[in-house]
Design a protein around this motif. Structure first.
Motif, PDB file in Angstrom:
ATOM      1  N   PRO A  21      -6.163 -19.639 -18.288  1.00 25.49           N
ATOM      2  CA  PRO A  21      -5.688 -19.626 -19.676  1.00 25.49           C
ATOM      3  C   PRO A  21      -5.029 -20.951 -20.069  1.00 25.49           C
ATOM      4  O   PRO A  21      -4.466 -21.667 -19.238  1.00 25.49           O
ATOM      5  CB  PRO A  21      -4.655 -18.501 -19.695  1.00 25.49           C
ATOM      6  CG  PRO A  21      -4.944 -17.678 -18.504  1.00 25.49           C
ATOM      7  CD  PRO A  21      -5.579 -18.573 -17.498  1.00 25.49           C
ATOM      8  N   ARG A  22      -5.099 -21.266 -21.346  1.00 24.85           N
ATOM      9  CA  ARG A  22      -4.592 -22.541 -21.858  1.00 24.85           C
ATOM     10  C   ARG A  22      -3.101 -22.715 -21.593  1.00 24.85           C
ATOM     11  O   ARG A  22      -2.649 -23.798 -21.220  1.00 24.85           O
ATOM     12  CB  ARG A  22      -4.870 -22.641 -23.349  1.00 24.85           C
ATOM     13  CG  ARG A  22      -4.392 -23.940 -23.953  1.00 24.85           C
ATOM     14  CD  ARG A  22      -4.778 -24.058 -25.382  1.00 24.85           C
ATOM     15  NE  ARG A  22      -6.201 -24.374 -25.417  1.00 24.85           N
ATOM     16  CZ  ARG A  22      -6.919 -24.402 -26.524  1.00 24.85           C
ATOM     17  NH1 ARG A  22      -6.355 -24.123 -27.660  1.00 24.85           N
ATOM     18  NH2 ARG A  22      -8.188 -24.697 -26.479  1.00 24.85           N
ATOM     19  N   GLU A  23      -2.311 -21.647 -21.772  1.00 24.66           N
ATOM     20  CA  GLU A  23      -0.867 -21.747 -21.562  1.00 24.66           C
ATOM     21  C   GLU A  23      -0.552 -22.074 -20.105  1.00 24.66           C
ATOM     22  O   GLU A  23       0.353 -22.859 -19.809  1.00 24.66           O
ATOM     23  CB  GLU A  23      -0.176 -20.441 -21.960  1.00 24.66           C
ATOM     24  CG  GLU A  23      -0.246 -20.129 -23.436  1.00 24.66           C
ATOM     25  CD  GLU A  23      -1.564 -19.473 -23.829  1.00 24.66           C
ATOM     26  OE1 GLU A  23      -2.253 -18.945 -22.942  1.00 24.66           O
ATOM     27  OE2 GLU A  23      -1.908 -19.509 -25.023  1.00 24.66           O
ATOM     28  N   GLU A  24      -1.291 -21.465 -19.191  1.00 21.01           N
ATOM     29  CA  GLU A  24      -1.058 -21.719 -17.770  1.00 21.01           C
ATOM     30  C   GLU A  24      -1.402 -23.166 -17.411  1.00 21.01           C
ATOM     31  O   GLU A  24      -0.710 -23.795 -16.617  1.00 21.01           O
ATOM     32  CB  GLU A  24      -1.916 -20.762 -16.942  1.00 21.01           C
ATOM     33  CG  GLU A  24      -1.529 -20.688 -15.494  1.00 21.01           C
ATOM     34  CD  GLU A  24      -2.300 -19.604 -14.768  1.00 21.01           C
ATOM     35  OE1 GLU A  24      -2.663 -19.839 -13.604  1.00 21.01           O
ATOM     36  OE2 GLU A  24      -2.544 -18.537 -15.367  1.00 21.01           O
ATOM     37  N   ARG A  25      -2.446 -23.697 -18.005  1.00 22.09           N
ATOM     38  CA  ARG A  25      -2.811 -25.093 -17.762  1.00 22.09           C
ATOM     39  C   ARG A  25      -1.724 -26.030 -18.264  1.00 22.09           C
ATOM     40  O   ARG A  25      -1.366 -27.010 -17.613  1.00 22.09           O
ATOM     41  CB  ARG A  25      -4.138 -25.436 -18.439  1.00 22.09           C
ATOM     42  CG  ARG A  25      -5.331 -24.908 -17.695  1.00 22.09           C
ATOM     43  CD  ARG A  25      -6.582 -25.343 -18.365  1.00 22.09           C
ATOM     44  NE  ARG A  25      -6.786 -24.466 -19.525  1.00 22.09           N
ATOM     45  CZ  ARG A  25      -7.807 -24.516 -20.352  1.00 22.09           C
ATOM     46  NH1 ARG A  25      -8.721 -25.429 -20.214  1.00 22.09           N
ATOM     47  NH2 ARG A  25      -7.927 -23.682 -21.345  1.00 22.09           N
ATOM     48  N   LYS A  26      -1.163 -25.713 -19.444  1.00 27.28           N
ATOM     49  CA  LYS A  26      -0.095 -26.542 -19.994  1.00 27.28           C
ATOM     50  C   LYS A  26       1.143 -26.491 -19.105  1.00 27.28           C
ATOM     51  O   LYS A  26       1.792 -27.510 -18.864  1.00 27.28           O
ATOM     52  CB  LYS A  26       0.271 -26.089 -21.406  1.00 27.28           C
ATOM     53  CG  LYS A  26      -0.727 -26.515 -22.445  1.00 27.28           C
ATOM     54  CD  LYS A  26      -0.260 -26.131 -23.823  1.00 27.28           C
ATOM     55  CE  LYS A  26      -1.265 -26.567 -24.860  1.00 27.28           C
ATOM     56  NZ  LYS A  26      -0.812 -26.231 -26.223  1.00 27.28           N
ATOM     57  N   GLU A  27       1.490 -25.291 -18.609  1.00 21.56           N
ATOM     58  CA  GLU A  27       2.640 -25.155 -17.727  1.00 21.56           C
ATOM     59  C   GLU A  27       2.438 -25.965 -16.444  1.00 21.56           C
ATOM     60  O   GLU A  27       3.352 -26.630 -15.966  1.00 21.56           O
ATOM     61  CB  GLU A  27       2.861 -23.689 -17.369  1.00 21.56           C
ATOM     62  CG  GLU A  27       3.439 -22.860 -18.485  1.00 21.56           C
ATOM     63  CD  GLU A  27       3.588 -21.403 -18.090  1.00 21.56           C
ATOM     64  OE1 GLU A  27       3.539 -21.096 -16.872  1.00 21.56           O
ATOM     65  OE2 GLU A  27       3.747 -20.568 -18.987  1.00 21.56           O
TER      66      GLU A  27
END
Length: 61
Positions: A21-27
């Protein structure tokens, strides 16, 4: 390594990256930036750290 193997490896890596997921990549990216070594260490290696140790040793004596 043959080109076919390389293309297969790259597609597998891409698919695993897209599945996250995009949020996990950003984190993950933010955590990686936070845990980076100091700029002087990245640019010049162990030389600045060794000078810092030498200076601290002379200040203690």
């Amino acid at each position: 390594m043959k080109t076919n193997d390389y293309v297969k490896y790259m597609t597998e890596q891409f698919v695993t990256y897209v599945d996250i997921p995009r949020e996990e990549r950003k984190e993950k990216r933010l955590l990686k930036k936070k845990h980076r070594p100091p700029m002087s260490y990245r640019l010049f290696g162990l030389i600045p750290i060794s000078f810092r140790f030498l200076l601290n040793r002379h200040k203690d004596n």
